[in-house]
Motif scaffolding. Structure first.
Motif, PDB file in Angstrom:
ATOM      1  N   LYS A  76      21.461   1.265 -37.263  1.00  0.00           N
ATOM      2  CA  LYS A  76      20.104   1.080 -36.752  1.00  0.00           C
ATOM      3  C   LYS A  76      20.173   1.065 -35.234  1.00  0.00           C
ATOM      4  N   ALA A  77      19.126   1.553 -34.597  1.00  0.00           N
ATOM      5  CA  ALA A  77      19.083   1.589 -33.132  1.00  0.00           C
ATOM      6  C   ALA A  77      18.361   0.353 -32.608  1.00  0.00           C
ATOM      7  N   PHE A  78      18.782  -0.123 -31.439  1.00  0.00           N
ATOM      8  CA  PHE A  78      18.072  -1.216 -30.775  1.00  0.00           C
ATOM      9  C   PHE A  78      18.347  -1.163 -29.279  1.00  0.00           C
ATOM     10  N   LYS A  79      17.557  -1.933 -28.528  1.00  0.00           N
ATOM     11  CA  LYS A  79      17.683  -1.988 -27.070  1.00  0.00           C
ATOM     12  C   LYS A  79      18.323  -3.309 -26.673  1.00  0.00           C
ATOM     13  N   ILE A  80      19.289  -3.248 -25.774  1.00  0.00           N
ATOM     14  CA  ILE A  80      19.945  -4.465 -25.292  1.00  0.00           C
ATOM     15  C   ILE A  80      18.995  -5.183 -24.333  1.00  0.00           C
ATOM     16  N   THR A  81      18.515  -6.348 -24.753  1.00  0.00           N
ATOM     17  CA  THR A  81      17.536  -7.092 -23.951  1.00  0.00           C
ATOM     18  C   THR A  81      18.188  -8.035 -22.949  1.00  0.00           C
ATOM     19  N   ALA A  82      19.415  -8.456 -23.224  1.00  0.00           N
ATOM     20  CA  ALA A  82      20.123  -9.344 -22.285  1.00  0.00           C
ATOM     21  C   ALA A  82      21.619  -9.209 -22.514  1.00  0.00           C
ATOM     22  N   LEU A  83      22.380  -9.438 -21.464  1.00  0.00           N
ATOM     23  CA  LEU A  83      23.832  -9.305 -21.505  1.00  0.00           C
ATOM     24  C   LEU A  83      24.448 -10.502 -20.787  1.00  0.00           C
ATOM     25  N   PHE A  84      25.436 -11.125 -21.430  1.00  0.00           N
ATOM     26  CA  PHE A  84      26.067 -12.312 -20.851  1.00  0.00           C
ATOM     27  C   PHE A  84      27.585 -12.135 -20.836  1.00  0.00           C
ATOM     28  N   THR A  85      28.236 -12.900 -19.977  1.00  0.00           N
ATOM     29  CA  THR A  85      29.686 -12.996 -19.962  1.00  0.00           C
ATOM     30  C   THR A  85      30.050 -14.466 -19.856  1.00  0.00           C
ATOM     31  N   TYR A  86      31.354 -14.782 -19.993  1.00  0.00           N
ATOM     32  CA  TYR A  86      31.782 -16.179 -19.909  1.00  0.00           C
ATOM     33  C   TYR A  86      32.239 -16.506 -18.492  1.00  0.00           C
ATOM     34  N   ASN A  87      31.769 -17.650 -18.007  1.00  0.00           N
ATOM     35  CA  ASN A  87      32.221 -18.202 -16.739  1.00  0.00           C
ATOM     36  C   ASN A  87      32.536 -19.667 -17.010  1.00  0.00           C
ATOM     37  N   ARG A  88      33.830 -20.034 -16.925  1.00  0.00           N
ATOM     38  CA  ARG A  88      34.310 -21.325 -17.429  1.00  0.00           C
ATOM     39  C   ARG A  88      33.985 -21.391 -18.922  1.00  0.00           C
ATOM     40  N   ASN A  89      33.333 -22.463 -19.377  1.00  0.00           N
ATOM     41  CA  ASN A  89      32.947 -22.529 -20.791  1.00  0.00           C
ATOM     42  C   ASN A  89      31.446 -22.313 -20.960  1.00  0.00           C
ATOM     43  N   GLN A  90      30.812 -21.639 -19.988  1.00  0.00           N
ATOM     44  CA  GLN A  90      29.382 -21.366 -20.032  1.00  0.00           C
ATOM     45  C   GLN A  90      29.123 -19.859 -20.133  1.00  0.00           C
ATOM     46  N   GLN A  91      27.978 -19.517 -20.727  1.00  0.00           N
ATOM     47  CA  GLN A  91      27.543 -18.118 -20.751  1.00  0.00           C
ATOM     48  C   GLN A  91      26.626 -17.870 -19.554  1.00  0.00           C
ATOM     49  N   VAL A  92      26.929 -16.828 -18.782  1.00  0.00           N
ATOM     50  CA  VAL A  92      26.105 -16.492 -17.621  1.00  0.00           C
ATOM     51  C   VAL A  92      25.625 -15.055 -17.759  1.00  0.00           C
ATOM     52  N   GLU A  93      24.389 -14.810 -17.341  1.00  0.00           N
ATOM     53  CA  GLU A  93      23.800 -13.481 -17.510  1.00  0.00           C
ATOM     54  C   GLU A  93      24.386 -12.508 -16.496  1.00  0.00           C
ATOM     55  N   THR A  94      24.547 -11.261 -16.943  1.00  0.00           N
ATOM     56  CA  THR A  94      25.055 -10.199 -16.082  1.00  0.00           C
ATOM     57  C   THR A  94      24.326  -8.897 -16.425  1.00  0.00           C
ATOM     58  N   GLN A  95      24.467  -7.890 -15.602  1.00  0.00           N
ATOM     59  CA  GLN A  95      23.769  -6.618 -15.841  1.00  0.00           C
ATOM     60  C   GLN A  95      24.671  -5.547 -16.431  1.00  0.00           C
ATOM     61  N   LYS A  96      25.991  -5.695 -16.254  1.00  0.00           N
ATOM     62  CA  LYS A  96      26.895  -4.627 -16.694  1.00  0.00           C
ATOM     63  C   LYS A  96      28.284  -5.198 -16.979  1.00  0.00           C
ATOM     64  N   LEU A  97      28.921  -4.688 -18.054  1.00  0.00           N
ATOM     65  CA  LEU A  97      30.290  -5.067 -18.377  1.00  0.00           C
ATOM     66  C   LEU A  97      31.068  -3.815 -18.778  1.00  0.00           C
ATOM     67  N   THR A  98      32.388  -3.865 -18.556  1.00  0.00           N
ATOM     68  CA  THR A  98      33.216  -2.681 -18.817  1.00  0.00           C
ATOM     69  C   THR A  98      34.247  -2.957 -19.912  1.00  0.00           C
ATOM     70  N   ALA A  99      34.916  -1.892 -20.347  1.00  0.00           N
ATOM     71  CA  ALA A  99      35.896  -1.963 -21.430  1.00  0.00           C
ATOM     72  C   ALA A  99      36.974  -3.003 -21.141  1.00  0.00           C
ATOM     73  N   GLY A 100      37.339  -3.750 -22.177  1.00  0.00           N
ATOM     74  CA  GLY A 100      38.368  -4.777 -22.056  1.00  0.00           C
ATOM     75  C   GLY A 100      37.804  -6.166 -21.927  1.00  0.00           C
ATOM     76  N   ASP A 101      36.577  -6.297 -21.446  1.00  0.00           N
ATOM     77  CA  ASP A 101      35.972  -7.615 -21.253  1.00  0.00           C
ATOM     78  C   ASP A 101      35.311  -8.090 -22.556  1.00  0.00           C
ATOM     79  N   ILE A 102      35.047  -9.389 -22.622  1.00  0.00           N
ATOM     80  CA  ILE A 102      34.343  -9.964 -23.772  1.00  0.00           C
ATOM     81  C   ILE A 102      32.867 -10.070 -23.420  1.00  0.00           C
ATOM     82  N   ALA A 103      32.021  -9.477 -24.249  1.00  0.00           N
ATOM     83  CA  ALA A 103      30.583  -9.399 -23.966  1.00  0.00           C
ATOM     84  C   ALA A 103      29.783 -10.213 -24.973  1.00  0.00           C
ATOM     85  N   ILE A 104      28.628 -10.706 -24.511  1.00  0.00           N
ATOM     86  CA  ILE A 104      27.649 -11.372 -25.377  1.00  0.00           C
ATOM     87  C   ILE A 104      26.360 -10.574 -25.261  1.00  0.00           C
ATOM     88  N   VAL A 105      25.937  -9.963 -26.389  1.00  0.00           N
ATOM     89  CA  VAL A 105      24.845  -8.989 -26.381  1.00  0.00           C
ATOM     90  C   VAL A 105      23.652  -9.525 -27.160  1.00  0.00           C
TER      91      VAL A 105
END
Length: 591
Positions: A246-275
């Motif tokens: 199924k298709a969908f649009k990514i509405t928000a993207l987060f990464t980890y900073n310490r033990n918190q999730q922080v919003e980001t605009q772009k992530l690259t291969a190898g990193d852990i993403a929260i979509v």
């Protein structure tokens, strides 16, 4: 920026969460005056109360210009499903081993999974400051374990670091640990030993969903490592599920900073993403660019082996203490748990008010029921039963290896009890220190209800650990409970007078003033049968007063029931009534 992805794996209570705490603190990610809680990664109330990690947690820090994503994993075998899928996100692991206890059953389990996935291992021998530390022997035992698990020559050539995680210090040399002031040698080993993530250069975006979270602002979150390509907020992607894409649009993207999730605009291969952007997702799904046709292999974990029936409370006190009491609410809660826990299964029973939940073990079931209880749910729960199989007309049942470490004085009683439960002695080793270790192969159902009995028989000094050992032929009936039960013959309030006069018949589950009903189990009966009792009986008043007869009665202290102890005690024709305020044992059929 360079990236390293690493997990902390170990047996329960060997210091994983404490080590992660100090890695985060010493990485410079916190201000000097910032308040930081102890065991910050154990965010669930039950984790803090029990002192164990139940769910895997992600965090990250920067060291010498490298971003390190780190995952704290559970150590108890019942939560092994968490470990298996989290290893898909990392390229290496710190294997933590207690300097006295050495490798234990769950150490074997998590190391086996890591070696199967060819993860780079750093061995960390922790708690070097223990008086009974035996670091050199433990190092040899760890090496032997690598060989037993068929590690390759490269895998067996691991680096070793010695640590006192509680004090946040480590050294490459055993004799230098106490003189160290930090974990810098471990930081450097992570950068030098753990390889950068393997990525598919020039390929479109693909990511395997290995965990699921929730954000009150953007909804359900998919968590996983990016295998190839880049991902940006606003991009349109496909989610490949078991039944199609199924298709969908990514509405928000987060990464980890310490033990918190922080919003980001772009992530690259190898990193852990929260979509964020897609609600109906499952662990094992693949999120990929629109042009990608082939999803990543789905996650496979060992099958659960223990099941219980959960149903709507139909007792006399139903609905008085809980907020969520209907079958619809209960089913929704169980289905929500399945979204984030790959080692659980829910099966249809043919009844709209009863559900069959299949899990890894009693502790995993007890933790879920305790969470539901605190959330306001009210349910009835049956005795745990193992999941049987049939092959070529032969009935099979799951088996465990039970690893025992107890004082020599108690091993006779332990051996007798395990043999009664169809256990077979596989190995025994007398250490010469007053303690003996033994391994028994036993049907999994033989261990249900045994843990508390084991602690009683060893006066709380014994260690019992288990490891799943596959299916084998059914071994016949096992009698696990030799005592009977005392059952209330009426509804009312339990009185101290009635309880006092019943104490010589067995141990009580209720205290004076407890509301009881007909069919409710109020105590353990010394004889192996059922005794109907009037626990509401009051002392008859007379005109005659005898010296000493009106003194206050003294009752034996009642040990409060827990969900775990209740699951261990009940038999097939009994149920546990769980509400936010009460735990009651009752007959399956009450009038």
């Amino acid at each position: 920026m360079e990236i390293r992805n690493i997990a902390i794996i170990a047996h329960v209570d060997h210091g994983k969460t404490t080590l992660v705490d100090h890695l985060l603190k010493q990485s410079g990610m916190f201000r000097d005056n910032e308040h930081v809680e102890e065991r910050m990664m154990d965010s669930m109330d039950l984790e803090r109360e029990r002192g164990i990690t139940i769910a895997a947690k992600n965090a990250s820090f920067e060291y010498k210009g490298v971003k390190v994503n780190i995952v704290d994993t559970p150590g108890h075998s019942d939560f092994g499903g968490e470990v298996e899928r989290i290893l898909d996100m990392v390229d290496g692991a710190i294997l933590l081993v207690d300097s006295s206890e050495g490798p234990l059953p769950q150490t074997r389990f998590v190391l086996k999974k890591a070696l199967e996935q060819n993860k780079k291992i750093i061995l960390c021998i922790n708690k070097i400051d223990r008086k009974d530390a035996r670091a050199d022997e433990v190092l040899n035992e760890a090496f032997d374990l690598f060989i037993e698990l068929d590690a390759t020559e490269e895998q067996a050539d691991f680096k070793t670091v010695y640590a006192i995680a509680r004090e946040g210090k480590a050294s490459l040399q055993l004799e230098d640990v106490t003189e160290q002031t930090d974990l810098s040698v471990l930081f450097d080993l992570i950068l030098s030993e753990v390889p950068p993530p393997k990525v598919e250069d020039g390929q479109p975006f693909r990511m395997l969903v290995t965990n699921i979270g929730y954000n009150s602002y953007v909804g359900r979150l998919a968590i996983g490592r990016i295998q190839s390509g880049t991902i940006e907020t606003g991009a349109r992607v496909n989610i490949h599920q078991a039944d199609g894409k199924k298709a969908f649009k990514i509405t928000a993207l987060f990464t980890y900073n310490r033990n918190q999730q922080v919003e980001t605009q772009k992530l690259t291969a190898g990193d852990i993403a929260i979509v964020a952007g897609f609600e109906d997702l499952q662990i094992g799904d693949t999120i990929a660019a629109l042009e990608v046709e082939t999803p990543l292999p789905r996650i496979n974990v060992d099958e659960p082996t223990v099941g219980i029936f959960i149903s709507v409370n139909n007792g006399p006190f139903a609905g008085k203490e809980g907020d969520h009491v209907t079958s619809r609410k209960i089913k929704e809660r169980l289905e929500r748990e399945l979204l984030t826990n790959v080692s659980l299964r829910l099966e249809d029973t043919g009844s709209p008010e009863t559900f069959k939940l299949i899990a890894r073990g009693e502790l995993q079931i007890a933790v879920l029921l305790e969470q539901m209880r605190r959330e306001g749910y009210e349910v009835l729960v049956s005795q745990p039963q193992v999941i049987m199989r049939s092959e070529n007309g032969v009935q099979l049942e799951p088996f465990d290896l039970a690893y025992i470490d107890a004082e020599d004085l108690y091993m006779g009683s332990v051996t007798q009890k395990l043999q009664q439960r169809k256990g077979i002695l596989v190995e025994m080793n007398t250490k010469g220190t007053g303690r003996t270790t033994a391994v028994f192969r036993i049907p999994s159902r033989g261990l249900i209800g045994y843990r508390s009995e084991f602690l009683t028989d060893t006066r709380g000094t014994g260690l019992l650990n288990t490891q799943y050992d596959g299916y084998d032929e059914y071994r016949g009936e096992i009698q696990k409970r030799f005592n009977g039960r005392m059952v209330s013959d009426r509804q009312g309030k339990a009185t101290g007078y009635a309880l006092f006069n019943l104490e010589d018949r067995g141990s009580m589950f209720v205290t004076p003033g407890t509301d009881v009903y007909k069919g409710m189990i109020i105590g353990d009966y010394n004889k192996g049968s059922e005794l109907s009792v009037n626990v509401c009986r009051e002392k008859k008043l007379t005109n005659i007063r005898a010296s000493g007869s009106d003194e206050n009665i003294k009752l034996t202290r009642v040990k409060p029931l827990s969900i775990e102890s209740a699951l261990e005690w009940i038999d097939q024709d009994e149920l546990i009534e769980i509400t936010p305020k009460s735990l009651r044992l009752r007959l399956r059929s009450i009038q």
